[in-house]
Design a protein around this motif. Structure first.
Motif, short mmCIF file in Angstrom:
data_model
loop_
_atom_site.label_atom_id
_atom_site.label_comp_id
_atom_site.label_asym_id
_atom_site.label_seq_id
_atom_site.Cartn_x
_atom_site.Cartn_y
_atom_site.Cartn_z
N ALA A 408 43.99 -3.16 53.69
CA ALA A 408 44.67 -3.44 52.74
C ALA A 408 44.10 -2.60 51.30
CB ALA A 408 44.62 -5.05 52.40
N ASP A 409 45.35 -2.42 50.55
CA ASP A 409 44.29 -1.92 49.34
C ASP A 409 45.34 -2.98 48.66
OD1 ASP A 409 47.06 -0.96 49.25
OD2 ASP A 409 46.28 1.53 49.33
N ALA A 410 46.03 -2.51 46.41
CA ALA A 410 46.57 -3.24 45.69
C ALA A 410 47.53 -3.35 46.54
CB ALA A 410 46.23 -2.40 44.17
N ILE A 426 53.32 -4.54 49.89
CA ILE A 426 52.99 -6.64 48.97
C ILE A 426 54.43 -6.88 47.94
CG2 ILE A 426 51.36 -7.76 48.06
CD1 ILE A 426 49.34 -5.74 49.13
N THR A 676 42.77 -7.88 49.39
CA THR A 676 43.02 -7.31 48.25
C THR A 676 42.05 -6.77 47.42
OG1 THR A 676 43.47 -8.70 46.58
CG2 THR A 676 45.46 -7.97 47.95
N ARG A 692 49.94 -13.75 54.62
CA ARG A 692 49.36 -13.74 53.46
C ARG A 692 48.64 -15.15 53.00
NH1 ARG A 692 50.82 -10.96 48.09
NH2 ARG A 692 49.68 -12.23 46.40
#
Length: 813
Positions: A408-410, A426, A676, A692
């Protein structure tokens, strides 16, 4: 330094967060992952008063006063509200197995997805005429038509099914193995007898099923010491079997069941005869990893020739065509070739699906038909035209597949699978898929790039933007095929990839790819005859962990895995130690607070001295987790069933808490938790669904609150009193957080609307005081709802903290 004594604010997680530090050391935000050090319980958390149910009239006057010091504590993660919110299937695809025609309908199986399905595709209309799910199995590699029936072989468990394409009825014929077993090959002889070839770690076997009598015969292990029967074909007299991981070709007399080795001597050193077909008295086979086509005279097996496909590695499918003519497909190019029998050369015909592997190839009605993931195509030898039939357009619904890697990233979550990466947005809650020529076994997002380490040829790709396409960067080579781990070092710009060698080979490798210069160095067999299974780095030192297993199909030589420190520039081993407790697999390594923290495949946590490799501590997790994910609130790991959080309140052994259970993740790779970059959310796989989990705000800012009260005026006459609430906030270091804006809401016990939200700002000691003037009620409750400060994720975190303030000790008259 010891764990929880770092002072940098850099944070690193696996596998998506790059790290920076003024000292170029990776301490992964240990200033923010040790909240359990705040061991002193506050008065509120130690004994929280019940909230009043009645509300009376009260007048609220808030003043910001000088701060008061107070100890604070963060509760065990298991006490907090962790919930998993489903985001849809983690990865969806239509990866195909092999197939063939019944009449004018192409029937083929699906692999890697659940349920495995037999699909009937009508090329004339371009539509799927039937989709028949199978009762069990994680996928189906192969199918073979016989009359109006299709036989399908599954894996995990390895079962053989017969599907009546007229009625749709499915009958189970036999079970060839349970978890991990695969039916890799199927052949139907002219008299209808079905032969199934398997993968089993105890040796590849062949089973025969006679539909006339219902008899099932186990022909036994085909070649002792070889685990794979990868290809089968049968005529009236013989069954031919392609074997691996040391390539062999076996002929079996169908009447006497006598086995004869007909392997050409030129196949020595190859890993597989991985595809077979019979045509005009010639046995055709694909030889891996050489990219060669074998042609062998069935009347005289000593007569054969090997045809080299230029720049190819795998001949993935073969088929007879017109008289004297055959066809085969090869990787990595995805090219379709023509071959005139005994001509010694191959002719490039077309590239129907670039870089894709043809999982099935058949000749029907004057055309060559191929099956690749998500697509069926036909090649017309008359004019050289290629026609593609996308399976989604044909009405074939993609099914959830078992994930192979997660990151995952932002903005996005990345889930790799068969032939692609599913990219989840997201914010929007949508997902899309990008094609990958193989299976990305490791993902590493950094900046606007995602680095992918890809099986089957140990390739390094980059995804420069979420819309794709991927771009090839490097071929690791050195007989490596399967990436096991990767690590991107932000300060140096180096991507490190740990790999497993090809089938039947010994000696994994450490690949060092300089993303700035585009240069690749590969150090093989650093840990002799073992796979490199884990990697991390600090400056010019790379830390690796091993797996005693080498290429699939090889018996281990070593009895214990190793951990080593390696010079990034030369591959020189600086120190090497045996894995603790006799471990055979190092699942992951992370540098945490000056220690090299690792986990074995059995869930044994351990800490080594970064400079010497000396063992400092070890601790059993109690579950077979293998991937460690540092984040702003702890180090997370999962066994696919539960999520565990590790913190270091004191130097040495971590505190382990279970934050979530009930995942039952169905993984094709090691179960993983992603985070994140700011640590506010975790992502995991529940079944085959991406979920999530929002991280409770208490883990980012340790908040405590204490209460006091006093009368206004004469206590004998007054019904008015003052409530004082002191809120204290600690940062990730356990130090007072000054300048934090604390949001609160007041309520009392009489049923009228609650008071307005109020705020205060912490002073130098991390505290601030809220004051309220109250009338006609015995108690008020103050809810601390949030803390805002530039050091916190997105500048603010939610908090769930309450304190009840009772009236001074005197009853109303």
């Amino acid at each position: 330094m010891r764990p929880c004594e770092q002072s940098t604010s850099a944070a690193r997680r696996v596998p998506a967060l790059p790290t920076t530090s003024s000292e170029h050391t990776h301490n992964y935000g240990l200033d923010r992952i040790c909240p359990a050090r705040y061991a002193a319980a506050s008065s509120v958390r130690g004994g929280r008063m019940p909230r009043p149910s009645l509300l009376a009239t009260f007048v609220l006057v808030v003043s910001l006063l000088a701060s008061l010091s107070a100890d604070a504590s963060t509760p065990a993660a298991g006490d907090m509200a962790w919930t998993a919110r489903p985001l849809g299937p983690a990865s969806v695809a239509t990866p195909t197995g092999s197939g063939g025609f019944i009449g004018d309908v192409l029937w083929f199986s699906t692999r890697q997805t659940t349920p495995p399905t037999l699909i009937g595709l009508d090329p004339a209309t371009g539509r799927a005429v039937d989709q028949i799910p199978l009762p069990a199995g994680q996928g189906a590699w192969v199918s073979a038509a016989s009359g109006t029936d299709v036989y399908v072989g599954t894996y995990t468990p390895a079962k053989l099914y017969r599907v009546d394409t007229v009625s749709g009825a499915v009958d189970e014929i036999l079970t060839a193995g349970d978890s991990g077993a695969v039916i890799y090959a199927l052949a139907v002889a002219p008299d209808g007898v079905v032969y199934a070839g398997t993968y089993e770690s105890s040796g590849g076997r062949i089973f025969a099923y006679d539909p006339a009598t219902g008899a099932v015969t186990d022909l036994g292990v085909t070649v002792p010491g070889q685990d794979y029967v990868r290809a089968l074909v049968a005529d009236e007299r013989h069954v031919y079997a392609g074997i691996g991981a040391a390539a062999s070709l076996v002929r079996i007399d169908r009447a006497t069941l006598e086995f004869t080795d007909v392997t050409p001597p030129d196949l020595a050193g190859a890993t597989f005869v991985s595809s077979l077909a019979l045509h005009d008295g010639v046995l055709l086979g694909g030889v891996s990893p050489r990219g060669q086509l074998l042609a062998l005279d069935t009347a005289d097996p000593s007569r054969y020739e090997l045809v080299q496909a230029p720049a190819e590695t795998f001949v993935v499918a073969v088929a007879g065509g017109e008289a004297g003519r055959a066809y085969f497909a090869a990787r990595p190019s995805g090219t379709l070739y023509g071959y005139d029998l005994w001509s010694g050369t191959a002719e490039v015909l077309a590239v129907p699906a670039p870089e894709k592997a043809a999982n099935g190839l058949t000749f029907h009605d004057g055309r060559v038909w191929g099956l690749v993931d998500g697509l069926a195509y036909s090649y017309d030898p008359a004019d050289g035209s290629v026609t593609g039939l996308p399976l989604d357009a044909a009405g074939v619904s993609p099914n959830p597949e078992r994930p192979m890697a997660l990151a995952a990233d932002a903005e996005h979550v990345y889930v790799s699978g068969s032939g692609g990466v599913q990219i989840h947005d997201i914010a929007r809650g949508t997902s899309s898929r990008v094609f990958v020529p193989g299976e990305a076994k490791s993902l590493w997002p950094t900046g606007d790039t995602v680095y992918l380490s890809v099986y089957t040829r140990a390739l390094i790709y980059e995804l420069p933007r979420v819309s794709g396409p991927v771009r090839s960067l490097a071929d690791i080579g050195h007989e490596q095929t399967r990436p096991r781990d990767s690590f991107f070092d932000e300060p140096t710009g180096r991507l490190y990839v740990a790999t497993e060698p090809d089938y039947g080979r010994y000696g994994g490798a450490l690949a060092v790819y300089d993303t700035g210069a585009g240069e690749l160095d590969v150090y093989r067999d650093i840990v002799k005859a073992q796979t490199i299974s884990a990697v991390t780095a600090d400056g010019d030192t790379v830390y690796i962990g091993s797996d005693i297993k080498s290429g699939l199909g090889t018996p281990p030589v070593a009895t214990r895995a190793e951990v080593a420190a390696v010079d990034a520039g030369t591959g020189t081993v600086r120190w090497s130690v045996d894995a603790p407790a006799g471990a055979t697999v190092i699942g992951d390594l992370q540098l945490i607070g000056g220690e090299l923290v690792g986990i074995t495949s059995t869930g044994l946590l351990f800490g080594l001295d970064q400079a010497s490799g000396d063992l400092r501590w070890e601790h059993g997790l109690g579950a077979n987790a293998s991937v460690l994910t540092p984040s702003a609130t702890g180090v997370y790991t999962t066994d696919g069933k539960s999520i565990f959080r590790l913190t270091w309140p004191e130097p040495g052994v971590p505190v382990v808490s279970t934050v979530y259970t009930g995942l039952a993740g169905e993984w094709a790779g090691p179960p993983t938790v992603a985070a994140t970059p700011d640590g506010t959310a975790l992502f995991a796989v529940q079944g085959r669904t991406l979920v999530r989990l929002d991280v409770p705000g208490e883990l980012f800012a340790a908040v405590s609150a204490s209460a006091a009260s006093s009368w206004v005026g004469d206590p004998d006459r007054s019904r008015v009193w003052q409530a004082f609430v002191t809120v204290s906030v600690l940062d990730g270091h356990g130090s007072p957080l000054a300048g934090a804006r604390v949001s609160t809401a007041w309520r009392s016990d009489s049923g009228r609307p609650p008071g307005a939200a109020t705020t205060c700002v912490t002073g130098g000691d991390g505290s601030c005081v809220l004051r309220g003037t109250v009338a006609d009620t015995a108690a008020v409750t103050v809810d601390v709802t949030g803390v805002a400060h530039p050091s916190l994720p997105r500048g603010e975190v939610e908090v769930s903290e309450s304190v009840t303030v009772a009236a001074p000790e005197r009853t109303f008259r």
